[in-house]
Design an enzyme around this catalytic site. Structure first.
Site, mmCIF file in Angstrom:
data_model
loop_
_atom_site.group_PDB
_atom_site.id
_atom_site.type_symbol
_atom_site.label_atom_id
_atom_site.label_comp_id
_atom_site.label_asym_id
_atom_site.label_seq_id
_atom_site.Cartn_x
_atom_site.Cartn_y
_atom_site.Cartn_z
ATOM 1 N N GLY A 1 0.826 -1.202 0.000
ATOM 2 C CA GLY A 1 0.000 0.000 0.000
ATOM 3 C C GLY A 1 0.852 1.240 0.000
ATOM 4 N N PRO B 1 2.452 4.926 1.212
ATOM 5 C CG PRO B 1 4.393 6.114 0.768
ATOM 6 C CD PRO B 1 3.165 5.598 0.111
ATOM 7 N N GLY B 2 1.985 5.619 4.711
ATOM 8 C CA GLY B 2 1.107 6.255 5.682
ATOM 9 C C GLY B 2 -0.226 5.592 5.889
ATOM 10 C CB VAL B 3 -2.222 3.046 4.178
ATOM 11 C CG1 VAL B 3 -2.429 4.048 3.059
ATOM 12 C CG2 VAL B 3 -1.216 1.983 3.761
ATOM 13 N N GLY B 4 -0.620 2.564 7.280
ATOM 14 C CA GLY B 4 -0.606 1.750 8.494
ATOM 15 C C GLY B 4 -0.047 0.365 8.335
ATOM 16 C CB SER C 1 -3.072 3.530 -16.113
ATOM 17 O OG SER C 1 -2.780 2.317 -15.478
ATOM 18 C CE LYS D 1 -4.647 3.629 -12.183
ATOM 19 N NZ LYS D 1 -4.685 2.832 -13.423
#
Length: 788
Positions: free
Chosen positions: A345, A347-350, A668, A711
């Site tokens: 995931g 950064p910063g999502v735990g 994408s 997204k």
């Protein structure tokens, strides 16, 4: 009026006799005037001892009236004077005419002889007696001279003159006319000084004991060397007895114990100052520090694991479910699970905190190994003992540090492992993370197999693209997506704010973050998938509140959207909806990065020229290929777009993706580039409130892409209204947050004709050439079932 002399770092109490050295010109003049008159002089302490010419504001208003007992002129021009304090005074009417002079009012002691005063007097005398006994610098005769003083006020001043107090503490005692209060405070000071003397004495005793022990050991070692030499025994003194006792208690496996005893035998035959003996001792220490015994069976409550995860983290339902399934199988079978969890995931999502919560729930030791930038495989597998300063690898060090066979080891940033001529660290992890091989993990330093299979390994990464395929195959990927605004709001209230308030010493009742204020911080000051920037912004608010409170400035106790400027300054991000106008040649694409989803503007300009194609914005090889494929598709649809067949020969086309300093790659953006090309060449404006993602083929087919959740959250943060995505990604919409499904319209497409139909104003779809769309979704689309 009496002459006034400022003194530094000294408070003269009544009855106190003290020598002073006077050297300042004004002070010498004041001393001469007092000595020629009645030998009485006023003494007042300076607030700042560094001040050479103190002003009236630099002196304390409470001082002492002193009598000059003796005066001695020194060769260097200074005067040594012996003064005796007479009484407390309050200074007023201070003037400076050649030297300082002042009027004064005498202060008499307030003494009310009663049981309370007698009690505190006895306690003070007893404390001072204990202080004198502990302090070798004060002669015993001093104690007798003070104990025999009958006046409580005079006794308190004499005791105060012998204590090691700060200038402020002494001045406080001088300004106290009430004898009972003065003795009470002195009693406290005596207790403190006695405690400090005891600590100092204890330290001196310990240091002396340690020195004597070292000297004794050195002497015994030297004597033993001489005895062994006389007896003809090989080798000098060694610490073999200690190692033997540790080996007996360690309970090592047979192979390990045999190796340790051979090394110990080598150590016995070496001189203690030999360099090789130090290497052997270090090796034996590592062997004995490792937990070789079998670990006890893991006992944990699955419900407790669930409760701990729920307490530590908000949301992440799928992640929690998968973690619980993982450990449910382990609890059911009674043996470690063969799969390794990989948390992926932005950064910063735990990711790291999830691993810590799992370790806490399982009651296992936690150890974190940072793999970012690791390029030497010896860092993981260890160096051979032939190298100077050799050590075991980080894996073996982890077990030695936690002293357990079954810790939870976090392999952080596994996607950022590098490799060079020193080997590939990822190849070491292939063995370490394979349950069929890691029971006999071989470290280069130990040269002995060590079982690491009972440990729980959890890895983290920002993406899986940079992880070698064989290594990725050994792990089970659990994705942690970015958070929605609602989730950030709840996490901030439940977890982040309480920790930050406590960290900054702010009570919950002091600072109130309103819902509108938190939403404004999330929308206007942070744009991220995780929570780190949000945490920093909230921490900044708390810090500024504390500073304003201490500086007694205006406080905004309620943090709302109206007063954020006072805490965080101007917003970093403006309302995205203001920049969503319909424009020719400008399309909003959606991209996935390591930090989460991003809205990626695609700009195309067609100029009269000779048919060149220019692509800028630090695009990777795959994205440049997407641009070429998109141009080929547009050339094949020249008739539908109202273009000449050979339009490309007369136009120079420039494709640009802003934020040129940031590298961009991936397929994408294919349909976004194709749409921007069609808009710029045909003159049809692209809808500014529509974003899109998808790969395009030469025939205009739209292929599915990954990272859809990130997204979509980026489109939600950007204020967009509709998202065009491949029809094959329709199955992924069920994973989106309810708020995203409610606020956004999702338009699934199979080919570029459908994309242009939704994205370009006035585009005539081939299936219905008479149909135009003046506004977004005003008319019925050709495939209404694709609107979700």
């Amino acid at each position: 009026m009496k002459p006034l002399i400022p003194v530094r770092n000294i408070v003269v109490f009544p009855g106190m006799i003290i020598p002073l050295f006077v050297g300042r010109k004004s002070s010498l003049a004041a001393l001469e005037a007092a000595y020629a008159d009645d030998k009485l002089v006023l003494l007042s302490a300076q607030k700042d001892s560094e001040q050479e010419e103190p002003s009236l504001d630099d002196l304390y208003t409470h001082g002492s009236l002193a009598k000059i007992a003796q005066l001695l002129r020194l060769p260097n021009g200074t005067i040594k004077v012996l003064v005796e304090g007479q009484r407390r005074v309050v200074l007023h009417g201070i003037t400076a005419a050649g030297y300082l002079q002042a009027d004064y009012t005498g202060i008499d002691d307030l003494t009310n002889i009663d049981e309370k005063l007698e009690d505190v007097l006895r306690r003070t005398v007893a404390k001072f007696e204990e202080f004198v006994k502990a302090n070798k610098k004060i002669p015993a005769e001093t104690l007798m001279s003070i104990v025999n003083v009958e006046d409580p006020g005079r006794l308190s001043d004499l005791v105060a003159s012998y204590l090691t107090l700060t200038l402020d503490e002494k001045q406080k005692l001088l300004e106290m006319p009430n004898v009972y209060e003065r003795l009470t405070l002195l009693n406290t000071f005596c207790t403190r000084e006695i405690g400090l003397l005891k600590v100092e004495k204890g330290l001196d005793t310990n240091v002396q004991t340690q020195i004597e022990k070292i000297q004794k050991e050195y002497l015994l070692k030297e004597k033993l060397k001489v005895i062994q030499k006389e007896l003809g025994e090989a080798g000098g003194f060694s610490e073999t007895e200690e190692y033997r006792s540790r080996l007996a208690a360690a309970g090592l496996p047979a192979e390990v114990e045999s190796k340790a005893r051979r090394e110990l035998l080598r150590l016995e035959k070496m001189q203690s100052f030999s360099a090789e003996s130090g290497v052997i001792r270090a090796y034996l220490d590592w062997l004995l520090d490792l937990p070789w015994q079998e670990a006890a069976s893991a006992v944990f409550d699955l419900q407790q694991v669930a409760d701990t995860l729920e307490q530590e983290h908000y949301g992440l339902a799928k992640v929690k479910d998968r973690v619980l399934e993982y450990f449910a199988v382990q609890q059911n079978t009674g043996r470690p699970n063969s799969s390794i969890i990989l948390l992926v995931g932005p950064p910063g999502v735990g990711k790291t905190s999830v691993a810590q919560a799992i370790a806490k729930a399982l009651r296992r030791q936690f150890f974190r190994i940072t793999l970012g930038g690791l390029r030497d495989e010896a860092e993981l597998r260890g160096h051979r003992r032939t190298y100077v300063g050799a050590l075991p690898g980080k894996l073996i060090q982890a077990f030695a540090r936690v002293k357990a066979r079954d810790p939870l080891i976090l392999l952080d940033e596994i996607d950022k492992i590098a490799h060079d001529s020193k080997g590939d660290p990822a190849a070491v992890l292939l063995e370490a993370l394979d349950q069929s091989q890691n029971k006999t993990f071989l470290d280069n330093y130990l040269e002995l197999p060590f079982d690491i299979s009972q440990a729980v390994f959890i890895a983290t990464a920002n993406n899986t693209y940079d992880i070698p395929r064989p290594l990725l195959d050994r792990m089970e990927v659990i994705r942690l997506s970015g958070y929605t605004e609602e989730e950030k709001l709840q996490i901030a209230r439940r977890y982040v704010l309480p920790k930050l308030l406590a960290l900054n010493g702010v009570k919950k009742t002091e600072l109130d973050f309103t819902e509108a204020g938190l939403r404004a911080i999330i929308r206007e000051y942070t744009r991220e998938a995780g929570l780190r920037e949000l945490s920093r912004a909230l921490d900044e608010v708390c810090r500024k509140y504390v500073r304003n409170k201490l500086e007694k400035k205006k406080l905004y106790r309620k943090v709302s959207g109206h007063n954020l400027l006072n805490y965080l300054g101007q917003p970093k991000y403006q309302d995205a909806a203001l920049g969503l106008q319909d424009e020719i040649g400008l399309v909003r694409g959606l991209a996935w990065t390591e930090t989460g989803g991003e809205v990626l503007p695609v700009e195309v300009t067609a100029l009269k020229g000779k048919g060149s194609l220019q692509v800028t914005g630090r695009l990777g090889e795959i994205m440049q290929e997407s641009a070429k494929a998109a141009l080929t598709y547009v050339r094949s649809r020249y008739a539908e777009l109202g273009l000449k067949e050979d339009f490309y020969k007369e136009s120079d086309i420039h494709i640009h993706l802003p934020d040129g300093a940031i590298p961009k790659d991936g397929p994408s953006a294919g349909i976004a580039i194709a749409t921007a090309l069609a808009s710029a060449l045909s003159g049809l404006p692209a809808r500014g409130n529509v974003a899109m993602t998808g790969e395009v083929t030469l025939r205009g087919r739209v292929l599915p892409v990954g990272g859809l959740r990130e997204k979509i959250l980026a489109a939600l943060r950007g204020g967009l209204e509709a998202v065009v995505l491949p029809a094959d990604n329709k199955k992924d919409l069920g994973d989106l947050p309810a708020k995203a499904r409610k606020k956004l319209k999702f338009l699934t497409v199979k080919n570029m004709d459908d994309v242009l139909f939704y994205a370009l104003k006035g585009y005539k779809k081939q299936a219905d050439k008479q149909q135009f769309i003046p506004e977004l979704l005003d008319a019925e689309p050709a495939q209404p079932e694709q609107i979700i």
